[in-house]
Write a protein that holds these residues in place. Sequence first.
Motif, PDB file in Angstrom:
ATOM      1  N   VAL A 219      -7.769  24.197  -4.039  1.00 55.87           N
ATOM      2  CA  VAL A 219      -7.800  23.630  -5.496  1.00 55.87           C
ATOM      3  C   VAL A 219      -7.531  24.784  -6.433  1.00 55.87           C
ATOM      4  O   VAL A 219      -8.472  25.958  -6.521  1.00 55.87           O
ATOM      5  N   ALA A 220      -6.740  24.411  -7.460  1.00 57.75           N
ATOM      6  CA  ALA A 220      -6.636  25.495  -8.435  1.00 57.75           C
ATOM      7  C   ALA A 220      -7.968  25.378  -9.398  1.00 57.75           C
ATOM      8  O   ALA A 220      -8.283  24.327  -9.940  1.00 57.75           O
ATOM      9  N   ALA A 221      -8.572  26.520  -9.654  1.00 58.15           N
ATOM     10  CA  ALA A 221     -10.082  26.538 -10.432  1.00 58.15           C
ATOM     11  C   ALA A 221      -9.876  26.225 -11.698  1.00 58.15           C
ATOM     12  O   ALA A 221     -11.027  26.004 -12.585  1.00 58.15           O
ATOM     13  N   THR A 222      -8.684  26.516 -12.410  1.00 61.05           N
ATOM     14  CA  THR A 222      -8.521  26.435 -13.775  1.00 61.05           C
ATOM     15  C   THR A 222      -7.556  25.356 -14.238  1.00 61.05           C
ATOM     16  O   THR A 222      -6.773  24.944 -13.544  1.00 61.05           O
ATOM     17  N   GLY A 223      -7.772  24.781 -15.412  1.00 59.86           N
ATOM     18  CA  GLY A 223      -6.997  23.766 -16.039  1.00 59.86           C
ATOM     19  C   GLY A 223      -7.735  22.662 -16.198  1.00 59.86           C
ATOM     20  O   GLY A 223      -8.866  22.416 -15.767  1.00 59.86           O
ATOM     21  N   ASN A 224      -7.291  21.858 -17.369  1.00 62.46           N
ATOM     22  CA  ASN A 224      -8.308  20.692 -17.929  1.00 62.46           C
ATOM     23  C   ASN A 224      -7.359  19.290 -17.788  1.00 62.46           C
ATOM     24  O   ASN A 224      -7.717  18.524 -18.532  1.00 62.46           O
ATOM     25  N   SER A 225      -6.262  19.157 -16.698  1.00 60.54           N
ATOM     26  CA  SER A 225      -5.614  18.232 -16.559  1.00 60.54           C
ATOM     27  C   SER A 225      -5.708  17.624 -15.028  1.00 60.54           C
ATOM     28  O   SER A 225      -5.832  18.296 -14.289  1.00 60.54           O
ATOM     29  N   PHE A 226      -5.914  16.253 -15.183  1.00 58.75           N
ATOM     30  CA  PHE A 226      -5.852  15.787 -13.525  1.00 58.75           C
ATOM     31  C   PHE A 226      -4.673  15.032 -13.302  1.00 58.75           C
ATOM     32  O   PHE A 226      -4.085  14.258 -13.572  1.00 58.75           O
ATOM     33  N   ASP A 227      -4.059  15.849 -12.314  1.00 59.05           N
ATOM     34  CA  ASP A 227      -2.715  15.627 -11.764  1.00 59.05           C
ATOM     35  C   ASP A 227      -2.726  15.156 -10.444  1.00 59.05           C
ATOM     36  O   ASP A 227      -3.828  14.876  -9.769  1.00 59.05           O
ATOM     37  N   ALA A 228      -1.684  14.876  -9.696  1.00 56.48           N
ATOM     38  CA  ALA A 228      -1.674  14.504  -8.329  1.00 56.48           C
ATOM     39  C   ALA A 228      -2.282  15.429  -7.411  1.00 56.48           C
ATOM     40  O   ALA A 228      -2.893  14.952  -6.550  1.00 56.48           O
ATOM     41  N   ALA A 229      -2.056  16.584  -7.591  1.00 56.72           N
ATOM     42  CA  ALA A 229      -2.817  17.742  -6.660  1.00 56.72           C
ATOM     43  C   ALA A 229      -4.457  17.646  -6.720  1.00 56.72           C
ATOM     44  O   ALA A 229      -5.034  17.757  -5.747  1.00 56.72           O
ATOM     45  N   LEU A 230      -4.884  17.361  -7.953  1.00 55.09           N
ATOM     46  CA  LEU A 230      -6.306  17.002  -8.097  1.00 55.09           C
ATOM     47  C   LEU A 230      -6.778  15.781  -7.347  1.00 55.09           C
ATOM     48  O   LEU A 230      -7.788  15.844  -6.954  1.00 55.09           O
ATOM     49  N   LYS A 231      -6.035  14.722  -7.620  1.00 50.62           N
ATOM     50  CA  LYS A 231      -6.426  13.608  -7.048  1.00 50.62           C
ATOM     51  C   LYS A 231      -6.393  13.724  -5.501  1.00 50.62           C
ATOM     52  O   LYS A 231      -7.508  13.387  -4.983  1.00 50.62           O
ATOM     53  N   ASP A 232      -5.553  14.619  -4.830  1.00 52.92           N
ATOM     54  CA  ASP A 232      -5.530  14.929  -3.410  1.00 52.92           C
ATOM     55  C   ASP A 232      -6.949  15.569  -2.998  1.00 52.92           C
ATOM     56  O   ASP A 232      -7.413  15.305  -2.032  1.00 52.92           O
ATOM     57  N   ALA A 233      -7.340  16.446  -3.841  1.00 55.55           N
ATOM     58  CA  ALA A 233      -8.481  17.378  -3.901  1.00 55.55           C
ATOM     59  C   ALA A 233      -9.694  16.410  -4.045  1.00 55.55           C
ATOM     60  O   ALA A 233     -10.789  16.522  -3.158  1.00 55.55           O
ATOM     61  N   VAL A 234      -9.565  15.402  -4.636  1.00 58.78           N
ATOM     62  CA  VAL A 234     -10.629  14.376  -5.136  1.00 58.78           C
ATOM     63  C   VAL A 234     -10.797  13.577  -3.438  1.00 58.78           C
ATOM     64  O   VAL A 234     -11.992  13.510  -3.162  1.00 58.78           O
ATOM     65  N   VAL A 235      -9.772  13.280  -3.094  1.00 54.79           N
ATOM     66  CA  VAL A 235      -9.766  12.307  -1.609  1.00 54.79           C
ATOM     67  C   VAL A 235     -10.419  13.044  -0.718  1.00 54.79           C
ATOM     68  O   VAL A 235     -11.165  12.561   0.013  1.00 54.79           O
ATOM     69  N   ARG A 236     -10.033  14.411  -0.407  1.00 52.31           N
ATOM     70  CA  ARG A 236     -10.827  15.157   0.351  1.00 52.31           C
ATOM     71  C   ARG A 236     -12.319  15.412   0.324  1.00 52.31           C
ATOM     72  O   ARG A 236     -12.963  15.272   1.273  1.00 52.31           O
ATOM     73  N   ALA A 237     -12.523  15.589  -0.879  1.00 54.04           N
ATOM     74  CA  ALA A 237     -13.984  15.722  -1.228  1.00 54.04           C
ATOM     75  C   ALA A 237     -14.565  14.231  -0.841  1.00 54.04           C
ATOM     76  O   ALA A 237     -15.657  14.148  -0.201  1.00 54.04           O
ATOM     77  N   GLN A 238     -13.974  13.269  -1.155  1.00 51.46           N
ATOM     78  CA  GLN A 238     -14.659  12.209  -0.880  1.00 51.46           C
ATOM     79  C   GLN A 238     -14.762  11.604   0.670  1.00 51.46           C
ATOM     80  O   GLN A 238     -15.806  11.147   1.106  1.00 51.46           O
ATOM     81  N   ARG A 239     -13.804  12.145   1.361  1.00 46.90           N
ATOM     82  CA  ARG A 239     -13.803  11.959   2.794  1.00 46.90           C
ATOM     83  C   ARG A 239     -14.951  13.018   3.190  1.00 46.90           C
ATOM     84  O   ARG A 239     -15.604  12.447   4.518  1.00 46.90           O
ATOM     85  N   ARG A 240     -15.143  13.988   2.923  1.00 50.33           N
ATOM     86  CA  ARG A 240     -16.404  14.959   3.225  1.00 50.33           C
ATOM     87  C   ARG A 240     -17.545  14.546   2.896  1.00 50.33           C
ATOM     88  O   ARG A 240     -18.593  14.571   3.860  1.00 50.33           O
ATOM     89  N   TYR A 241     -17.816  13.528   2.066  1.00 56.64           N
ATOM     90  CA  TYR A 241     -19.084  13.019   1.539  1.00 56.64           C
ATOM     91  C   TYR A 241     -19.277  11.479   2.044  1.00 56.64           C
ATOM     92  O   TYR A 241     -20.049  10.960   1.713  1.00 56.64           O
ATOM     93  N   GLY A 242     -18.009  11.183   2.867  1.00 51.19           N
ATOM     94  CA  GLY A 242     -18.386   9.844   3.553  1.00 51.19           C
ATOM     95  C   GLY A 242     -17.973   8.559   2.290  1.00 51.19           C
ATOM     96  O   GLY A 242     -18.662   7.568   2.485  1.00 51.19           O
ATOM     97  N   LEU A 243     -17.415   8.776   1.380  1.00 49.95           N
ATOM     98  CA  LEU A 243     -17.071   8.013   0.009  1.00 49.95           C
ATOM     99  C   LEU A 243     -15.827   7.324   0.388  1.00 49.95           C
ATOM    100  O   LEU A 243     -14.938   7.898   1.020  1.00 49.95           O
TER     101      LEU A 243
END
Length: 504
Positions: A219-243
């Motif tokens: 994940v790119a640590a800087t930036g204030n826009s929610f793009d497709a790459a950030l969505k993929d990162a959110v999905v990975r996090a949700q899978r890590r947390y069983g969501l």
Amino acid sequence: MKQSMFGRTGSRVLAALLATSVSTAALAQQAGGQVTAPPPATGAIPAPQAGQTPTPVQVTPVQTPLPTLSREQAEQVRRLIVEGRIAQGLRYSAAEAQVLPQDDQGLVRAALDYARAIHIGRLATADFQEDWALRPAAWDPLPAFARAVADNRIPQWFAGLTPQYEGYDNLRKGLARYRRIEAAGGWSAIPAGPDLSVGSSGARVAALRARLAAEDGDVAATGNSFDAALKDAVVRAQRRYGLPPTGTVSTQTLAALNVPVASRVRQIMANMERWRWMPKEMPVDRIQVNIAAAQVAVFEGDRPVMSMRGATGKPGGGETPMLASSIHSVVLNPPWNVPAGIAARELFPKGAAYLARNGFKVIGTGANRRLQQQPAQSALGKYKFDFDNPFAVYLHDTPGKGIFNAYDRLASHGCIRLEKPGDLARLLLDGSAEWTPEAIDGALAAGKTVRAKLPKEVAVYLLYWTAYASQNGTMNFRGDPYGWDKTLASKIETRSAAQALAAR
């Protein structure tokens, strides 16, 4: 594949099951993961010869004296304990950062306490809750430690005391990583606000990026826009947390991301402690249930060969206990003998018409009356998997299949509902001369209750894992639905404080 443990035609059956199983190995991680353990040392008493009367064995306790350490060994022991307390997840609070004794005998006692902690855990028998029925055997480290001192093999001895399981070792590595994150400042909470998804922007998105980057190196640590790459990162996090992997940061995801890193460290440590309660060697053929994740896995030869979703006990009175046993039979078309508490609280108040409509039969009268739901309408479905335990819990089918589409599946009264009970029944009964697939189908169609004995009993473990690593080493976390992580930490801290006070 080698011939199945479950019978002569096991390879064919397993192949068919695996063809319909999605990510069996990955899902099995949620049920406890693979384990590898060397066989423990054993000893046997010779059997009497024919015609002889067995002689009672007289055991005379032998008091092993505390060994004397050389200067080099004393320094070695100090270093191993100090480093091990951190690496093995034994430090819960600053109160435990005690200075080690300077005298030789005091240091030896500290080494023995450390050995017990990493080998069988830190709780005394009285600390275990009733439903923590998976408990370590008593163990005295002194004789083996004395030999290690005499052979000058102290580091090797300590190294062999920790659970020799991949699941434990992965937690140890995960603990080191999350401690590094904690030492670097951890992560900041993401402020509350509207859901975040593709197209969102602003300070909260920047905070989300920084938070995800703390755990996810892609994940790119800087930036204030929610793009497709950030969505993929959110999905990975949700899978890590069983969501649910929606890619949108809503209330559940925000709550999981805002758990402090210190709490995740403690969660890992609690799970490492429970690993120490496990038998030092588990059967390579077994069934494992992860209660917290409501996931079930079947292992053959220590490899996951089948997995499925389960539904486990709901918090607040329906908790599924931790235990180990062996499945000995499958009941086909089982009736449901309703536990007295459930009948009194939930069913009798609904009235006679409801009971009759739903297949309940009242047996007995007055205070001794009980309920049995007939097989045709049984809440246990068509299959019940029996194993001995003091809690009257078991694995079973259910007519309510919708629960398996949910991510939160803690919904039972303590038993484990199975997504694919028919597949499991055929796998366990494979090799039985009596219970062929055709015989199973015939018995089910007849509608009568019959008990099918397994050709070989299969070990079953009900475990409570809220932190575990996937095959690539990524840490996964689940909620602590029963509060057992917090309870365990509290019990350990209380006992440690008492020990530290007594040592003064």
